[in-house]
Design a protein around this motif. Sequence first.
Motif, short mmCIF file in Angstrom:
data_model
loop_
_atom_site.label_atom_id
_atom_site.label_comp_id
_atom_site.label_asym_id
_atom_site.label_seq_id
_atom_site.Cartn_x
_atom_site.Cartn_y
_atom_site.Cartn_z
N PHE A 196 0.81 -1.21 0.00
CA PHE A 196 0.00 0.00 0.00
C PHE A 196 0.85 1.26 0.00
CE2 PHE A 196 0.88 -1.23 4.33
CZ PHE A 196 1.30 -0.06 4.91
N GLY A 197 2.13 1.15 0.39
CA GLY A 197 2.96 2.34 0.58
C GLY A 197 3.17 3.15 -0.67
N ASN A 198 3.16 2.51 -1.85
CA ASN A 198 3.36 3.27 -3.09
C ASN A 198 2.08 3.42 -3.88
OD1 ASN A 198 3.21 0.53 -3.76
ND2 ASN A 198 4.44 0.80 -5.61
N THR A 199 0.91 3.13 -3.26
CA THR A 199 -0.36 3.27 -3.97
C THR A 199 -1.31 4.24 -3.28
OG1 THR A 199 -1.27 1.35 -2.78
CG2 THR A 199 -0.21 0.93 -4.91
N ALA A 200 -0.79 4.99 -2.29
CA ALA A 200 -1.65 5.91 -1.55
C ALA A 200 -1.58 7.32 -2.15
CB ALA A 200 -1.23 5.96 -0.09
N LEU A 201 -2.72 7.99 -2.14
CA LEU A 201 -2.76 9.37 -2.63
C LEU A 201 -2.27 10.36 -1.59
CD1 LEU A 201 -6.03 9.74 -4.76
CD2 LEU A 201 -3.70 10.27 -5.49
N PHE A 202 -2.53 10.08 -0.30
CA PHE A 202 -2.17 11.02 0.76
C PHE A 202 -1.44 10.26 1.87
CE2 PHE A 202 -6.20 12.39 -1.15
CZ PHE A 202 -5.80 13.63 -1.67
N SER A 203 -0.33 10.84 2.33
CA SER A 203 0.47 10.21 3.36
C SER A 203 0.96 11.25 4.35
CB SER A 203 1.68 9.49 2.76
OG SER A 203 1.28 8.46 1.90
N ARG A 204 1.30 10.77 5.53
CA ARG A 204 1.89 11.61 6.57
C ARG A 204 3.40 11.75 6.29
NH1 ARG A 204 4.43 9.43 10.72
NH2 ARG A 204 3.29 7.47 10.51
N GLY A 205 3.87 12.99 6.14
CA GLY A 205 5.28 13.18 5.84
C GLY A 205 5.59 12.75 4.41
N ASP A 206 6.87 12.65 4.10
CA ASP A 206 7.30 12.19 2.78
C ASP A 206 7.75 10.74 2.89
OD1 ASP A 206 6.92 14.62 1.43
OD2 ASP A 206 8.81 15.39 2.25
N ASN A 207 7.36 9.96 1.89
CA ASN A 207 7.77 8.56 1.89
C ASN A 207 9.07 8.42 1.09
OD1 ASN A 207 8.04 5.84 1.93
ND2 ASN A 207 6.19 5.37 0.79
N PHE A 208 10.20 8.37 1.84
CA PHE A 208 11.50 8.20 1.21
C PHE A 208 11.85 6.74 0.98
CE2 PHE A 208 11.67 12.01 3.83
CZ PHE A 208 12.29 12.94 3.00
N PHE A 209 11.08 5.81 1.54
CA PHE A 209 11.60 4.49 1.82
C PHE A 209 11.25 3.43 0.78
CE2 PHE A 209 10.67 6.77 5.74
CZ PHE A 209 11.94 6.88 6.26
N LEU A 210 11.01 3.84 -0.44
CA LEU A 210 10.65 2.89 -1.48
C LEU A 210 11.88 2.21 -2.06
CD1 LEU A 210 7.98 5.12 -3.20
CD2 LEU A 210 7.54 3.08 -1.85
N SER A 211 11.68 0.98 -2.50
CA SER A 211 12.78 0.18 -3.05
C SER A 211 12.49 -0.17 -4.50
CB SER A 211 12.97 -1.10 -2.25
OG SER A 211 13.27 -0.82 -0.90
N ASP A 212 13.54 -0.22 -5.29
CA ASP A 212 13.45 -0.66 -6.67
C ASP A 212 13.65 -2.17 -6.68
OD1 ASP A 212 13.33 -0.63 -9.43
OD2 ASP A 212 15.49 -0.35 -9.65
N VAL A 213 12.66 -2.90 -7.16
CA VAL A 213 12.69 -4.36 -7.10
C VAL A 213 12.47 -4.93 -8.50
CG1 VAL A 213 11.68 -6.44 -6.10
CG2 VAL A 213 11.80 -4.34 -4.74
N GLU A 214 13.45 -5.67 -8.97
CA GLU A 214 13.28 -6.47 -10.19
C GLU A 214 13.23 -7.93 -9.75
OE1 GLU A 214 15.32 -7.38 -14.55
OE2 GLU A 214 16.35 -6.12 -13.09
N LYS A 215 12.14 -8.60 -10.06
CA LYS A 215 11.89 -9.89 -9.43
C LYS A 215 11.26 -10.85 -10.41
CE LYS A 215 8.98 -11.73 -5.65
NZ LYS A 215 8.04 -11.33 -4.57
N ILE A 216 11.71 -12.12 -10.34
CA ILE A 216 11.05 -13.21 -11.03
C ILE A 216 10.76 -14.27 -9.97
CG2 ILE A 216 13.23 -14.29 -11.72
CD1 ILE A 216 11.70 -15.28 -14.24
N ALA A 217 9.54 -14.80 -9.98
CA ALA A 217 9.13 -15.73 -8.92
C ALA A 217 8.21 -16.80 -9.48
CB ALA A 217 8.41 -14.96 -7.80
N THR A 218 8.27 -17.97 -8.87
CA THR A 218 7.39 -19.08 -9.22
C THR A 218 6.74 -19.62 -7.97
OG1 THR A 218 9.13 -20.76 -8.99
CG2 THR A 218 8.88 -19.72 -11.15
N ASN A 219 5.58 -20.26 -8.16
CA ASN A 219 4.84 -20.84 -7.04
C ASN A 219 4.28 -22.19 -7.46
OD1 ASN A 219 1.61 -20.86 -5.99
ND2 ASN A 219 3.18 -20.84 -4.41
N PHE A 220 4.36 -23.16 -6.55
CA PHE A 220 3.76 -24.48 -6.74
C PHE A 220 2.91 -24.74 -5.50
CE2 PHE A 220 3.64 -29.02 -5.91
CZ PHE A 220 3.30 -29.56 -7.14
#
Length: 705
Positions: free
Chosen positions: A402-426
């Motif tokens: 939810f941290g990068n999908t909110a329209l309004f937040s308290r303070g500034d959100n500095f804490f986002l990470s760049d993630v390149e990911k490949i994943a599988t599930n069984f």
Amino acid sequence: MNHYQYKKNTTIEIGLNNLDTLFLKQLFKDEYHQAIQEIKYDSDGINYYVPIYLNEQVANVYGDTKNDRVREDIEAEKSEGLNAQGFIFDRMSNTFQNVDVFKNNINLLQKPFISPLSTDGFATYDYLLYDSIVDNNKKLYNIYFFPRREGDFAFEGNVWVADKNFSIKKLKMKVHKSINLNFVRGLTFEKEFEVRNDSIYIPTKNAYEADFTFLDKNESNRGLTIKKNITYTKYILNKPQPEDFYKQTIEKIRPDQYKREASYWDAVQSEENKSTYKLIENVKEKKQIKNLTGLINAVASGYVNTNLGVQIGPLWTSFATNKIEGFRTKLGFRTFRTKDDRFRLSGHVAYGFRDQQLKYGAEAQYLLSYKPRIAVGLAYQNDIEQLGSTLLNTTQLLGRSFGNTALFSRGDNFFLSDVEKIATNFDYQIQQNLHVGVNFSHSKIASASEAYFSMSYIDENGKIQSRVTDFASDIYLTFTPGRFVYGLGVERRFGKNVFPTFIVNYRKGFKGPFNGTHSYDKIQFKYSQPILLSKFGILDASIEAGKTFGTVPVALLSPVPANQTFSLVKNTFALLNYYDFVTDEYLAGHFEHHFNGFILNKIPLLKKLKLRSLVTFRAAYGNISQENRAINDGLSNSEGVYNINYNAPKKMYYEYSVGLENIGYGNLRFLRIDAIWRSDYTPPQGSLVAPTPKFAIRIGIKPDL
């Protein structure tokens, strides 16, 4: 009876109610005069009712009361209408599940209703002995019952009780119009029993009907009617089958498993159902019907149908803003033909107007086998995430924080990470509601902007690194006893019943293969349990615990989930900043009690607002090893850059709140407001974000009955 068997016929029908002749003329046009002869009246006998979905099921039931075993074999099943395209209609058609009036509490629409036959009935109902008659040499008493207080989750109606053995001959009850329940204009229940030999009583008929409206409960508004009728016939008593017979179960695994030829249904169907099918065939492709049901589904699920077998959404995450991306737009999609799709592809494309970067992700799921039920998934994403927004994740391959999908937040959100990911599930279903699964993932994780937020750490050679490559596997076990599951596609559907959840997850990180930078082990456990407390409401409780073995940077540890948005998010702490607490061993508990109007329904004038009160308590305790602290200690912050302090809640941190929910107008009561306080806590020195408040008001938005 020690043994019994009978035939069970179940019919579920959904239709549009309160329709006038003007709407019918627009719907049928030239066919109006013919259609008006076939269309039924509402139960009020004034306006019209048009069915849009019908499901029939014939089953044979066998019972062994000595060993408490019941076997149900489905003989035939048939459905027609718009239900296959709509999630909300799935939920509504399963409104009446396990309605047992002989239990003290009836769990209905995830609300605990007090049964009029409850041992605690006199605290909720007034009773009136109205009449008595003699029927087949048996004396029956007619008792009326009605709630003592308007707005309580209770019923009004009457029950016919047999003399001597006090068995129920007939029961009819409904909810009062003033009940504190949104979208529900009416709920009606009828049950009939046959009394044999003064000591045996068996069910013969159950009839349920619900009337849902959208804006408010005004009698003139159009709505949706759900009808469920069950008839019990061909009883055979005390004719035992072999003991192993009752242990066997025949599970429905394919959508067409119980499809029968037309000649079968011609023999068993009532004339009323035959005419209903004919009418549904006529109306299901009408533009007005498809537009109306499509709107209901879009509001309920957030997805909009197209004619290409693809849905666009969810709409709720289309726009957001954060410090790194600025204004963010996102377009999501998923393939969808029916709820039983064996293959599903979903994904999204996002764009940030400040960083001017395109992000994207996609996930494919496929049901390899119906029995045993085996599902596989493959996902790829290149996007930014708010890591640490949840402690435990098993089958979710794509980041959906939810941290990068909110329209309004308290303070500034500095804490986002760049993630390149490949994943599988069984995922393998051992039995209903018991799953074991394996995940493999390869992630490259770095700060989304080194100018604001550093995730740097010191590697084993003493060098400063800014990127983590995580190659890891997960083995998990999930157990949800009593959860009502329906739908046979790769994505399961879940009813609104109350059930516990147990999850155990073991994660292994590998250093070396596929350039993995760290070797570690992590074990996590989660237990959640909604507890029905009768008229006092429902307590939603959960406990989480976990421990990481090995020396790893913050991207692979367990931050205590914080929430800097102004909206409430389940199992997060609203008065913490992201990464205020970082742990490698933790224990967290979340306890939220909803009174469902038990208190406010008793206060004059205030009860007319139909507000509901709630209280919450959340706590976290944890620690971090000196080794994990050391790989970040000694790194100096550049000017304006926030570097994480490895701070752990060695002294238990907690938040508590009181709140009001069900705020709104008519049926649109989506708002909830909490006043939140916290324990004594001093944020780390040098924090560049806004200080964490000691008190805050937060808003939640959630459609609820």
